[in-house]
Design an enzyme around this catalytic site. Sequence first.
Site, short mmCIF file in Angstrom:
data_model
loop_
_atom_site.label_atom_id
_atom_site.label_comp_id
_atom_site.label_asym_id
_atom_site.label_seq_id
_atom_site.Cartn_x
_atom_site.Cartn_y
_atom_site.Cartn_z
N ASP A 104 -0.89 6.51 -12.51
CA ASP A 104 -1.63 5.37 -11.97
C ASP A 104 -2.77 5.89 -11.10
O ASP A 104 -2.59 6.18 -9.93
CB ASP A 104 -0.71 4.47 -11.15
CG ASP A 104 -1.42 3.20 -10.67
OD1 ASP A 104 -2.67 3.18 -10.69
OD2 ASP A 104 -0.74 2.25 -10.26
N GLY A 131 2.38 0.20 -4.88
CA GLY A 131 3.56 -0.61 -4.59
C GLY A 131 4.82 -0.01 -5.17
O GLY A 131 5.88 0.01 -4.53
N HIS A 157 -6.29 3.88 -4.52
CA HIS A 157 -5.25 4.67 -3.87
C HIS A 157 -5.73 6.03 -3.38
O HIS A 157 -4.94 6.78 -2.79
CB HIS A 157 -4.07 4.86 -4.83
CG HIS A 157 -3.50 3.57 -5.33
ND1 HIS A 157 -2.89 2.66 -4.50
CD2 HIS A 157 -3.49 3.01 -6.58
CE1 HIS A 157 -2.50 1.61 -5.20
NE2 HIS A 157 -2.85 1.80 -6.47
N ILE A 196 -4.64 2.63 -0.13
CA ILE A 196 -3.29 2.11 0.07
C ILE A 196 -2.29 2.82 -0.84
O ILE A 196 -2.65 3.45 -1.83
CB ILE A 196 -3.23 0.59 -0.19
CG1 ILE A 196 -3.55 0.27 -1.66
CG2 ILE A 196 -4.17 -0.15 0.75
CD1 ILE A 196 -3.34 -1.19 -2.03
#
Length: 254
Positions: free
Chosen positions: A156, A179, A161, A176
């Site tokens: 990912d 998740g 990110h 961030i």
Amino acid sequence: MTYDETRPILYALAVGAGASDLDLVFEERLRVLPTFVLTLAQWAPDVLGSAGAFDVRTAVHGTQRLRVLKPLPRSGSVEMSARVTDVWDKGSAAVFDVAVESEYFEATWSLFAPGSGGFGGERGPSSRRRPEAGPDGVLTVATASRQAALYRLLGDRHHLHIDPEAAKAAGMPRPIMHGLCTLAAVTLPLAESLGAHPADLAELEGRFAAPVFPGDALQVSTWRDGDGGAVLFEAAVDGTTVISGGRARFGAAR
């Protein structure tokens, strides 16, 4: 999808395993964390978005569910199929449920897509609510400043990110956590608190309520579910809930 032993070891390190967790990071004793399958199956929601089902610039990952059918091998190939099982009408948005199935697992991504609702469909089920009783336990889960950078290597590679400019464009002050990385990181101390092994995870569910930043410390409140040894949980950072409606069950929990 084909992988060798390197990928599940890298995955374990990326979600918080330590060098002393030999059965997660040493190929001679390796047990593959069940949540590793979510990195193999990420292609499914990506394909749906690229096919134009929703605006990939605004859609977000809402909820993740996983049911483990049997342990993954240390290395090998996993054959998967995917389908859209439901599209829920939330008014101004739609939620797409994307199910991925294999002989090893069943996993469902719920994708919240602003601007795709209002078509007259059913609203769908409500999220699991926080138990009214006080928690049975509270765990602290520390994240590392480099954790998102490591997790990106599992596939990912969304710029949100890693790239501060991409994060700012998305309304975030800095990059961030993924998740799925945060959700998997919580399962390690959850297993320890139950006297289980994290590789014995049988079921997992969580709703992503707010972003987590690398380096944040999560306070995880837990409640015994009583349903087959499951535990309910909610994670917060400085009082803000970041994962809600959490539920995990471990095959060896006691």
